[in-house]
Design an enzyme around this catalytic site. Structure first.
Site, PDB file in Angstrom:
ATOM      1  N   HIS A  25       0.864  -1.196   0.000  1.00  0.00           N
ATOM      2  CA  HIS A  25       0.000   0.000   0.000  1.00  0.00           C
ATOM      3  C   HIS A  25       0.889   1.231   0.000  1.00  0.00           C
ATOM      4  O   HIS A  25       1.255   1.758   1.038  1.00  0.00           O
ATOM      5  CB  HIS A  25      -0.916  -0.045   1.230  1.00  0.00           C
ATOM      6  CG  HIS A  25      -1.969   1.021   1.250  1.00  0.00           C
ATOM      7  ND1 HIS A  25      -3.136   0.905   1.964  1.00  0.00           N
ATOM      8  CD2 HIS A  25      -2.024   2.246   0.644  1.00  0.00           C
ATOM      9  CE1 HIS A  25      -3.879   1.982   1.811  1.00  0.00           C
ATOM     10  NE2 HIS A  25      -3.216   2.827   1.017  1.00  0.00           N
ATOM     11  N   GLU A 208     -11.301   3.266   5.711  1.00  0.00           N
ATOM     12  CA  GLU A 208     -10.248   4.169   6.202  1.00  0.00           C
ATOM     13  C   GLU A 208     -10.956   5.197   7.087  1.00  0.00           C
ATOM     14  O   GLU A 208     -10.739   5.253   8.290  1.00  0.00           O
ATOM     15  CB  GLU A 208      -9.531   4.817   5.017  1.00  0.00           C
ATOM     16  CG  GLU A 208      -8.452   5.824   5.420  1.00  0.00           C
ATOM     17  CD  GLU A 208      -7.779   6.512   4.228  1.00  0.00           C
ATOM     18  OE1 GLU A 208      -8.295   6.407   3.089  1.00  0.00           O
ATOM     19  OE2 GLU A 208      -6.729   7.172   4.443  1.00  0.00           O
ATOM     20  N   ASP A 287       1.452   7.143   1.923  1.00  0.00           N
ATOM     21  CA  ASP A 287       1.997   8.330   1.233  1.00  0.00           C
ATOM     22  C   ASP A 287       3.170   8.854   2.053  1.00  0.00           C
ATOM     23  O   ASP A 287       3.054   9.862   2.766  1.00  0.00           O
ATOM     24  CB  ASP A 287       0.907   9.398   1.110  1.00  0.00           C
ATOM     25  CG  ASP A 287      -0.299   8.886   0.335  1.00  0.00           C
ATOM     26  OD1 ASP A 287      -0.214   8.811  -0.909  1.00  0.00           O
ATOM     27  OD2 ASP A 287      -1.310   8.529   0.975  1.00  0.00           O
TER      28      ASP A 287
HETATM   29  N1  ADE Z   1      -4.756   8.465  -2.262  1.00  0.00           N
HETATM   30  C1  ADE Z   1      -3.542   8.621  -1.722  1.00  0.00           C
HETATM   31  N2  ADE Z   1      -3.567   8.301  -0.429  1.00  0.00           N
HETATM   32  C2  ADE Z   1      -4.824   7.919  -0.128  1.00  0.00           C
HETATM   33  C3  ADE Z   1      -5.476   7.460   1.035  1.00  0.00           C
HETATM   34  N3  ADE Z   1      -4.843   7.330   2.204  1.00  0.00           N
HETATM   35  N4  ADE Z   1      -6.791   7.171   0.961  1.00  0.00           N
HETATM   36  C4  ADE Z   1      -7.458   7.308  -0.192  1.00  0.00           C
HETATM   37  N5  ADE Z   1      -6.881   7.734  -1.314  1.00  0.00           N
HETATM   38  C5  ADE Z   1      -5.576   8.034  -1.296  1.00  0.00           C
HETATM   39 ZN    ZN Z   2      -3.941   4.623   0.322  1.00  0.00          ZN
END
Ligand code: ADE
Ligand code: ZN
Length: 350
Positions: A25, A208, A287
């Protein structure tokens, strides 16, 4: 299950760093470091809404997923040429190799680029060339996962799939990302069905910020093989039972969850609860340029904040990451053996 030998607590951070692992991820656009954003802006003559790296970093005080995505899409606007995408992926893969990542399955967001007039061949060409070189030069096995942006329409996703048709041998699967709330998985039922017919693997962000219902529909409607994040599953006992029974992998991203205020802090993260319930959780960076750390930072900071996590959990997380990957079975078994050997080397002297 491998019974991890006794390992002193002070050796755990070193072991977490040394362990071979898969990262499942990682959004490649989310590995765009501020210095690279400014270097590419200059190289490509792109104007940024930030005066300096310092100014940009000040915008990294996120309060929710959407507050992050606004900054993330602005950052991605500097990516124009095949070489930009190559440089971005190469930098991530070199950094991942330092963290003993043996396998990376890399998300990319084509619509973010094609909406600015960048051809999909340019995007995939650069990313794929970096993946090929990484195997040769870094010993990292890397594959690409094309993500549809869920805040856009299913029609737009179909148009993207059409553009990707000549490039399907360069991607291992498709995913679903971007703004979760208000965009349930079932919005993309038809395009995911088509992707499955084409033989692509299927994953989806769910749970999430969104409710457990989104995890159910990612599984039942999209037939997702892995759930990205999935931390909201703990709100639904029946869902927890299903995830455990079917060993559906969750790609958990603790530093991301902390930065986007999904949990008040790492000490409140539910990773121990997920593992204790028998879920196939993994640890990932999401990220890393925006959330304060790459995969090993996620491991070491999470274990430091949650002292109930042990060497046995560390082994389980890394083992799960290989089990959950879309790599060839022979590679998976080899990496799992290397993982076991690494833990045996770190064992306390008898
Ligand atoms: N795009 C990049 N990071 C993300 C995340 N944490 N949740 C959803 N879309 C994303
Ligand atoms: Zn993500």
């Amino acid at each position: 299950m491998f019974k991890v030998p006794p390992i002193a607590a002070d050796r755990l951070p070193g072991l977490l760093a040394a362990a071979p692992k898969a990262e499942l991820h990682i959004h490649i656009e989310g590995s765009l470091e501020p210095d690279m954003i400014f270097a590419l802006a200059q190289r490509n003559g792109v104007a940024l809404p930030y005066a300096s790296v310092h100014d940009l970093r000040r915008a990294y005080a996120f309060t929710s997923l959407q507050s992050f995505l606004d900054v993330y899409y602005a950052g991605a606007s500097v990516l124009l040429h095949e070489q930009d995408f190559y440089d971005l992926a190469q930098a991530y893969l070199a950094r991942a190799a330092m963290d003993n990542v043996a396998r990376a399955e890399i998300f990319f967001d084509p619509q973010t680029h094609t909406a600015r007039g960048v051809d999909l061949h340019t995007v995939v060409g650069g990313l794929h060339r970096a993946c090929t070189d990484a195997r040769q030069n870094l010993g990292v096995s890397a594959s690409l996962i094309l993500c549809f942006l869920r805040h856009l329409s299913e029609e737009d996703a179909f148009a993207t799939l059409e553009q990707a048709m000549p490039l399907l041998d360069r991607i291992v699967g498709v995913g679903l990302d971007s703004s979760e709330l208000g965009h349930p998985p079932e919005k993309f039922a038809r395009v995911f069905a088509r992707c499955r017919q084409l033989g692509l693997h299927v994953v989806a962000h769910a749970g999430e910020e969104g409710p457990p219902a989104y995890i159910w529909s990612a599984l039942d409607v999209l037939k997702a093989e892995r759930i990205d994040h999935g931390v909201q599953a703990v709100r639904d006992a029946a869902l927890m039972q299903r995830l455990a029974q079917e060993r559906i992998p969750l790609t958990v991203c603790p530093l991301s969850n902390q930065k986007l205020c999904v949990f008040p802090g790492l000490a409140a993260h539910n990773l121990p609860q997920l593992l204790e319930a028998g879920l196939a959780a993994t640890v990932n960076s999401d990220d890393p340029a925006y959330f304060g750390g790459y995969i090993n930072d996620n491991f070491t900071q999470t274990f430091a904040a949650l002292p109930m996590l042990t060497a046995q959990h560390a082994w389980q997380l890394a083992f799960n990451s290989f089990e959950a990957s879309f790599a060839p079975e022979a590679d998976k078994r080899r990496w799992q053996q290397q993982l076991q050997a690494c833990f045996e080397r770190h064992a306390d002297p008898a």
